[in-house]
Design a protein around this motif. Structure first.
Motif, PDB file in Angstrom:
ATOM      1  N   HIS A  11       0.840  -1.186   0.000  1.00  0.00           N
ATOM      2  CA  HIS A  11       0.000   0.000   0.000  1.00  0.00           C
ATOM      3  C   HIS A  11       0.885   1.250   0.000  1.00  0.00           C
ATOM      4  O   HIS A  11       2.008   1.222   0.515  1.00  0.00           O
ATOM      5  CB  HIS A  11      -0.923   0.036   1.230  1.00  0.00           C
ATOM      6  CG  HIS A  11      -2.021  -0.960   1.158  1.00  0.00           C
ATOM      7  ND1 HIS A  11      -1.861  -2.284   1.494  1.00  0.00           N
ATOM      8  CD2 HIS A  11      -3.314  -0.826   0.768  1.00  0.00           C
ATOM      9  CE1 HIS A  11      -3.002  -2.917   1.323  1.00  0.00           C
ATOM     10  NE2 HIS A  11      -3.899  -2.062   0.882  1.00  0.00           N
ATOM     11  N   GLY A  12       0.352   2.314  -0.565  1.00  0.00           N
ATOM     12  CA  GLY A  12       1.046   3.586  -0.578  1.00  0.00           C
ATOM     13  C   GLY A  12       0.056   4.730  -0.512  1.00  0.00           C
ATOM     14  O   GLY A  12      -1.133   4.551  -0.769  1.00  0.00           O
ATOM     15  N   GLU A  13       0.593   5.901  -0.208  1.00  0.00           N
ATOM     16  CA  GLU A  13      -0.250   7.084  -0.069  1.00  0.00           C
ATOM     17  C   GLU A  13      -0.034   8.107  -1.179  1.00  0.00           C
ATOM     18  O   GLU A  13      -0.891   8.949  -1.401  1.00  0.00           O
ATOM     19  CB  GLU A  13       0.006   7.750   1.281  1.00  0.00           C
ATOM     20  CG  GLU A  13      -0.359   6.877   2.462  1.00  0.00           C
ATOM     21  CD  GLU A  13       0.000   7.509   3.792  1.00  0.00           C
ATOM     22  OE1 GLU A  13       0.596   8.611   3.803  1.00  0.00           O
ATOM     23  OE2 GLU A  13      -0.315   6.909   4.827  1.00  0.00           O
ATOM     24  N   THR A  14       1.107   8.041  -1.856  1.00  0.00           N
ATOM     25  CA  THR A  14       1.453   9.068  -2.835  1.00  0.00           C
ATOM     26  C   THR A  14       2.052   8.429  -4.087  1.00  0.00           C
ATOM     27  O   THR A  14       2.367   7.233  -4.108  1.00  0.00           O
ATOM     28  CB  THR A  14       2.502  10.041  -2.266  1.00  0.00           C
ATOM     29  OG1 THR A  14       3.719   9.312  -2.050  1.00  0.00           O
ATOM     30  CG2 THR A  14       2.033  10.677  -0.966  1.00  0.00           C
ATOM     31  N   TYR A  21       7.611   1.402  -5.068  1.00  0.00           N
ATOM     32  CA  TYR A  21       7.078   0.055  -5.250  1.00  0.00           C
ATOM     33  C   TYR A  21       7.820  -0.688  -6.353  1.00  0.00           C
ATOM     34  O   TYR A  21       8.121  -1.873  -6.227  1.00  0.00           O
ATOM     35  CB  TYR A  21       5.586   0.157  -5.552  1.00  0.00           C
ATOM     36  CG  TYR A  21       4.885  -1.143  -5.849  1.00  0.00           C
ATOM     37  CD1 TYR A  21       4.744  -2.122  -4.865  1.00  0.00           C
ATOM     38  CD2 TYR A  21       4.332  -1.381  -7.101  1.00  0.00           C
ATOM     39  CE1 TYR A  21       4.070  -3.308  -5.130  1.00  0.00           C
ATOM     40  CE2 TYR A  21       3.660  -2.561  -7.367  1.00  0.00           C
ATOM     41  CZ  TYR A  21       3.534  -3.518  -6.392  1.00  0.00           C
ATOM     42  OH  TYR A  21       2.868  -4.688  -6.657  1.00  0.00           O
ATOM     43  N   PHE A  22       8.131   0.000  -7.448  1.00  0.00           N
ATOM     44  CA  PHE A  22       8.911  -0.621  -8.523  1.00  0.00           C
ATOM     45  C   PHE A  22      10.242  -1.154  -8.002  1.00  0.00           C
ATOM     46  O   PHE A  22      10.647  -2.258  -8.330  1.00  0.00           O
ATOM     47  CB  PHE A  22       9.196   0.380  -9.650  1.00  0.00           C
ATOM     48  CG  PHE A  22       8.083   0.538 -10.630  1.00  0.00           C
ATOM     49  CD1 PHE A  22       7.861  -0.409 -11.616  1.00  0.00           C
ATOM     50  CD2 PHE A  22       7.267   1.651 -10.588  1.00  0.00           C
ATOM     51  CE1 PHE A  22       6.843  -0.257 -12.539  1.00  0.00           C
ATOM     52  CE2 PHE A  22       6.247   1.811 -11.507  1.00  0.00           C
ATOM     53  CZ  PHE A  22       6.033   0.855 -12.482  1.00  0.00           C
ATOM     54  N   HIS A  23      10.908  -0.357  -7.198  1.00  0.00           N
ATOM     55  CA  HIS A  23      12.229  -0.752  -6.700  1.00  0.00           C
ATOM     56  C   HIS A  23      12.141  -1.821  -5.609  1.00  0.00           C
ATOM     57  O   HIS A  23      12.998  -2.694  -5.523  1.00  0.00           O
ATOM     58  CB  HIS A  23      12.995   0.473  -6.220  1.00  0.00           C
ATOM     59  CG  HIS A  23      13.208   1.472  -7.316  1.00  0.00           C
ATOM     60  ND1 HIS A  23      14.020   1.232  -8.396  1.00  0.00           N
ATOM     61  CD2 HIS A  23      12.670   2.690  -7.523  1.00  0.00           C
ATOM     62  CE1 HIS A  23      13.992   2.266  -9.215  1.00  0.00           C
ATOM     63  NE2 HIS A  23      13.181   3.160  -8.711  1.00  0.00           N
ATOM     64  N   ALA A  24      11.086  -1.790  -4.811  1.00  0.00           N
ATOM     65  CA  ALA A  24      10.931  -2.762  -3.724  1.00  0.00           C
ATOM     66  C   ALA A  24      10.534  -4.135  -4.232  1.00  0.00           C
ATOM     67  O   ALA A  24      10.798  -5.140  -3.577  1.00  0.00           O
ATOM     68  CB  ALA A  24       9.879  -2.255  -2.729  1.00  0.00           C
ATOM     69  N   THR A  25       9.909  -4.208  -5.404  1.00  0.00           N
ATOM     70  CA  THR A  25       9.392  -5.478  -5.914  1.00  0.00           C
ATOM     71  C   THR A  25      10.084  -5.948  -7.181  1.00  0.00           C
ATOM     72  O   THR A  25       9.598  -6.854  -7.854  1.00  0.00           O
ATOM     73  CB  THR A  25       7.875  -5.364  -6.195  1.00  0.00           C
ATOM     74  OG1 THR A  25       7.656  -4.350  -7.180  1.00  0.00           O
ATOM     75  CG2 THR A  25       7.112  -5.035  -4.930  1.00  0.00           C
TER      76      THR A  25
END
Length: 149
Positions: A11-14, A21-25
């Protein structure tokens, strides 16, 4: 930033959370560029996203002004007669059924060409992040696609 993970959901807010998210996954695959989807007509950043029957082509409609724009090279592959197309479907959030999203496209480059592309979205209602289109590039030269997020 407020990028959070609970089990297999992110989940994210901005928009910045969507980029992160691209870099984390990425699972070891480099994401060289991330481009936010922004309406050329009004600067809006919230869209309804529709896919064609193949699921590999998509366009977005700005919720502020109604302008339609195709992601990447999707316009070239979209069925020319909507009445004859097998199916089109609108993206809905799997947790809250909202159909309005922020979007960004991540690009992997190889030898100055785009190799892979992924469309990620953030639900404007509950912040759920996800990928809804991932594919190899099929057009060369390809760097003009960086501007087709």
């Amino acid at each position: 930033m407020a990028l959070t993970r609970s089990g297999d959901q992110w989940h994210g807010e901005t928009h910045e959370d969507l980029v992160e998210y691209f870099h984390a996954t990425a699972d070891g695959y480099p994401v060289d560029h991330v481009r936010e989807s922004v309406c050329a007509g009004c600067g809006g950043r919230v869209f309804v996203i529709e896919f064609d029957e193949s699921g590999s082509n998509a366009h977005r409609t700005c919720t502020s002004c109604g302008q339609l724009a195709y992601f990447l090279d999707s316009e070239e592959w979209w069925h020319p007669d909507p009445a004859e197309a097998k199916a089109h479907y609108i993206l809905e959030c799997p947790s809250c059924e909202n159909d309005e999203f922020e979007a960004a496209v991540g690009f992997e480059l190889h030898q100055n060409e785009i190799r892979d592309m992924a469309l990620a979205t953030r639900c404007t209602e509950d912040g759920l992040l996800g990928y809804c289109l991932e594919r190899r590039n099929r057009v060369f030269p390809s760097l003009h696609l960086l501007d087709k997020a």
